[in-house]
Design a protein around this motif. Structure first.
Motif, short mmCIF file in Angstrom:
data_model
loop_
_atom_site.label_atom_id
_atom_site.label_comp_id
_atom_site.label_asym_id
_atom_site.label_seq_id
_atom_site.Cartn_x
_atom_site.Cartn_y
_atom_site.Cartn_z
N MET A 34 0.82 -1.22 0.00
CA MET A 34 0.00 0.00 0.00
C MET A 34 0.85 1.26 0.00
O MET A 34 0.40 2.32 -0.47
N THR A 35 2.07 1.18 0.49
CA THR A 35 2.93 2.37 0.59
C THR A 35 3.79 2.59 -0.66
O THR A 35 4.45 3.62 -0.77
N GLN A 36 3.79 1.63 -1.58
CA GLN A 36 4.68 1.70 -2.74
C GLN A 36 4.04 2.48 -3.88
O GLN A 36 2.98 2.12 -4.38
N ASP A 37 4.72 3.54 -4.32
CA ASP A 37 4.24 4.30 -5.47
C ASP A 37 4.74 3.71 -6.79
O ASP A 37 4.07 3.81 -7.81
N ASN A 38 5.91 3.09 -6.74
CA ASN A 38 6.41 2.40 -7.93
C ASN A 38 5.51 1.19 -8.22
O ASN A 38 5.31 0.34 -7.35
N LEU A 39 4.98 1.11 -9.42
CA LEU A 39 3.98 0.08 -9.74
C LEU A 39 4.55 -1.32 -9.61
O LEU A 39 3.91 -2.21 -9.01
N LYS A 40 5.73 -1.57 -10.14
CA LYS A 40 6.31 -2.91 -10.05
C LYS A 40 6.65 -3.28 -8.61
O LYS A 40 6.51 -4.44 -8.22
N ALA A 41 7.08 -2.30 -7.82
CA ALA A 41 7.36 -2.58 -6.41
C ALA A 41 6.08 -2.95 -5.68
O ALA A 41 6.07 -3.86 -4.83
N ARG A 42 4.99 -2.26 -5.99
CA ARG A 42 3.70 -2.59 -5.37
C ARG A 42 3.29 -4.02 -5.74
O ARG A 42 2.83 -4.79 -4.88
N LEU A 43 3.47 -4.37 -7.00
CA LEU A 43 3.11 -5.72 -7.44
C LEU A 43 4.05 -6.76 -6.81
O LEU A 43 3.63 -7.89 -6.52
N ALA A 44 5.31 -6.38 -6.60
CA ALA A 44 6.27 -7.32 -5.99
C ALA A 44 5.85 -7.67 -4.56
O ALA A 44 5.84 -8.84 -4.17
N TYR A 45 5.50 -6.65 -3.77
CA TYR A 45 5.08 -6.93 -2.39
C TYR A 45 3.73 -7.65 -2.36
O TYR A 45 3.46 -8.45 -1.45
N SER A 46 2.91 -7.39 -3.36
CA SER A 46 1.67 -8.16 -3.49
C SER A 46 1.98 -9.64 -3.67
O SER A 46 1.34 -10.51 -3.08
N THR A 47 3.00 -9.92 -4.50
CA THR A 47 3.39 -11.31 -4.72
C THR A 47 3.90 -11.96 -3.44
O THR A 47 3.59 -13.12 -3.14
N VAL A 48 4.71 -11.23 -2.67
CA VAL A 48 5.19 -11.76 -1.39
C VAL A 48 4.00 -12.18 -0.52
O VAL A 48 4.00 -13.27 0.09
N SER A 49 2.98 -11.34 -0.47
CA SER A 49 1.78 -11.65 0.31
C SER A 49 1.05 -12.86 -0.25
O SER A 49 0.69 -13.78 0.49
N GLN A 50 0.84 -12.88 -1.57
CA GLN A 50 0.07 -13.96 -2.18
C GLN A 50 0.77 -15.31 -2.08
O GLN A 50 0.11 -16.35 -1.97
N LEU A 51 2.09 -15.31 -2.12
CA LEU A 51 2.82 -16.57 -1.97
C LEU A 51 2.55 -17.20 -0.61
O LEU A 51 2.46 -18.43 -0.49
N SER A 52 2.43 -16.36 0.40
CA SER A 52 2.20 -16.92 1.73
C SER A 52 0.77 -17.44 1.91
O SER A 52 0.50 -18.15 2.87
#
Length: 488
Positions: free
Chosen positions: A297-315
């Motif tokens: 939610m804090t990431q303005d860079n689009l790919k960084a936001r998607l990257a942290y989304s992936t970290v969450s979804q993997l778990s």
């Protein structure tokens, strides 16, 4: 074609394709034709294997036995078949996208890129079809090394720094913890092969089983469980097709797939449930789900936001594995596929936005949807599937994960899944909404911005359409997930 020949061909064909790509390095059209031909053939072979596997045919292949009882061997089971289907089918689409991206963005070292891509898929197929932990470990390491040149592709200081983080964490966790866990397993049982119901029961004191599981959990760094997740955002310096490969087709899915294999075929669901093996470890996955979502939610860079989304979804997948109930394992296995199609759509869209407009930040996307309606429509569909809304495939995996939490009376974990879905809405849904309905920044006009090249659009349309199809026809992945989960 015999089962052995079919299996061997599927494992070796990407390497042959990589050699062809290098040979044709001076002729881009032929080089990329080889890429498309190889990826298409792999998809066809994987579909053939899946059809014959579902008809009851067995696929086994032993290459060599370097140590007594430890062989480089391959055997297809339901979970591996599911993973191979995801990787095999999405490689074709990613290849189409990558050709459009690399050409339109005038990327350097394209031969190295496509060759490394093919080797990465060979490693992924090796992981999917491994018959034992030893074989899986070899191809797990091969995948890390094959994808490192892709992460550092740009050659900039930032890319090299990201590559060092990538290589350091993944090799450090696998050699320091994953290999240790394999050696402990072998010393306890005298074997490292995968078996329905697991091989540890009766060989390890249940009081120590949780520690061994922890070695696997944190040693399989590609699963990106906190605190061993930093390699994934660091790898976002890579070109977008690589991000798609990392997040949907190969690397992260290889991680969670490996943890599921260990859960089902080394420990066994019944052993885990009856001895509370995962215990407090399951809250590491729950914490990763929530913390990574909040960071996204804090990431303005689009790919960084998607990257942290992936970290969450993997778990989500890690949590489903540690629930160890049939519904939880089905949900975790299905989430490998459902998340893959949705997340690759989001990364395809992010790359298209960058190629067409050179914009990387969420705050810069206001009004861009009117200039790139297909791209942001695909992003919207991928977003809804990640959230778990019907009629999109992501709903089914989340449904079964929720059932798994209820089945094991883990209502707090059910709450975690529900809160996470709300956080998904908060960090993903505003992106297409502001693109379609917000006004561009003052004085900025998008009259000179159009959609990305056709190959990139075609890839997005295919994967976003698949997100819808998988809601109405999840059967192939559901049947394989059920076979894997029901094996104990």
């Amino acid at each position: 074609m015999s089962a052995e020949i079919l299996l061997l061909t599927t494992l070796l064909l990407p390497l042959v394709g990589a050699a062809g790509i290098i040979i044709a390095r001076h002729t881009p059209d032929i080089r990329e034709g080889i890429t498309l031909l190889t990826s298409t053939l792999i998809a066809i072979l994987v579909l053939m294997i899946a059809a014959r596997f579902m008809d009851g045919e067995q696929f086994t292949l032993t290459v060599m036995e370097p140590l007594p009882g430890i062989a480089i061997a391959f055997e297809i089971e339901a979970l591996g078949m599911l993973f191979a289907l995801v990787a095999g089918l999405l490689w074709v689409v990613t290849s189409i996208y990558a050709i459009g991206y690399m050409r339109s963005h005038n990327e350097q070292n394209q031969t190295r890129f496509f060759a490394a891509f093919a080797v990465s898929i060979a490693a992924t197929m090796g992981i999917a079809f491994s018959a034992n932990l030893f074989t899986l470990f070899l191809f797990y390491e091969m995948l890390t090394l094959a994808t490192w040149p892709l992460v550092t592709h740009a050659g900039t200081a930032e890319a090299k720094r990201g590559g060092r983080t990538y290589l350091g964490i993944l090799l450090g966790t696998s050699i320091g913890l994953f290999l240790l866990a394999i050696l402990v397993t072998w010393s306890l049982t005298g074997r490292v092969d995968f078996q329905h119901g697991g091989i540890l029961s009766g060989h390890i004191d249940p009081a120590w089983a949780g520690l061994l599981y922890a070695l696997f959990l944190f040693g399989i760094g590609k699963a990106a469980v906190m605190p061993f997740h930093r390699w994934l955002p660091a790898a976002m310096v890579a070109p977008t097709p690589v991000s798609a490969l990392l997040h949907a087709v190969a690397v992260v899915k290889a991680g969670v797939f490996t943890l599921l294999k260990v859960t089902i075929y080394i420990f066994g669901g019944e052993f885990i449930l009856s001895n509370d093996v995962t215990g407090g470890l399951i809250w590491v996955a729950a914490a990763t789900i929530l913390i990574a979502s909040m960071v996204a939610m804090t990431q303005d860079n689009l790919k960084a936001r998607l990257a942290y989304s992936t970290v969450s979804q993997l778990s989500y997948i890690v949590l489903g594995a540690m629930l160890a109930s049939k519904a939880g394992l089905i949900g975790a296995s299905m989430h490998i596929a459902m998340h893959a199609f949705a997340k690759i759509t989001l990364f395809f869209a992010a790359g298209a936005i960058f190629v067409a407009s050179h914009k990387k930040r969420v705050s810069e996307l206001d009004g861009l949807g009117r200039a790139m309606p297909v791209t942001f429509a695909a992003f919207f569909i991928g977003t809804l599937s990640i959230i778990g809304m019907p009629p999109f495939g992501g709903m089914w995996s989340k449904w079964y994960l929720g059932l798994g939490a209820v089945e094991t009376a883990q209502l707090l974990l059910l709450a975690v899944l529900m809160i996470s879905s709300l956080l998904n809405i908060m960090y993903l849904l505003p992106i297409p909404i502001r693109a379609f309905f917000s006004k561009p920044e003052s004085g900025e006009h998008y009259s000179n911005i159009a959609e990305a090249p056709t190959p990139m659009l075609l890839a997005m349309v295919i994967t976003s359409t698949a997100c819808v199809i998988l809601f109405f026809y999840p059967d192939p992945f559901y049947r394989l997930a059920g076979l894997a989960a029901g094996g104990y």
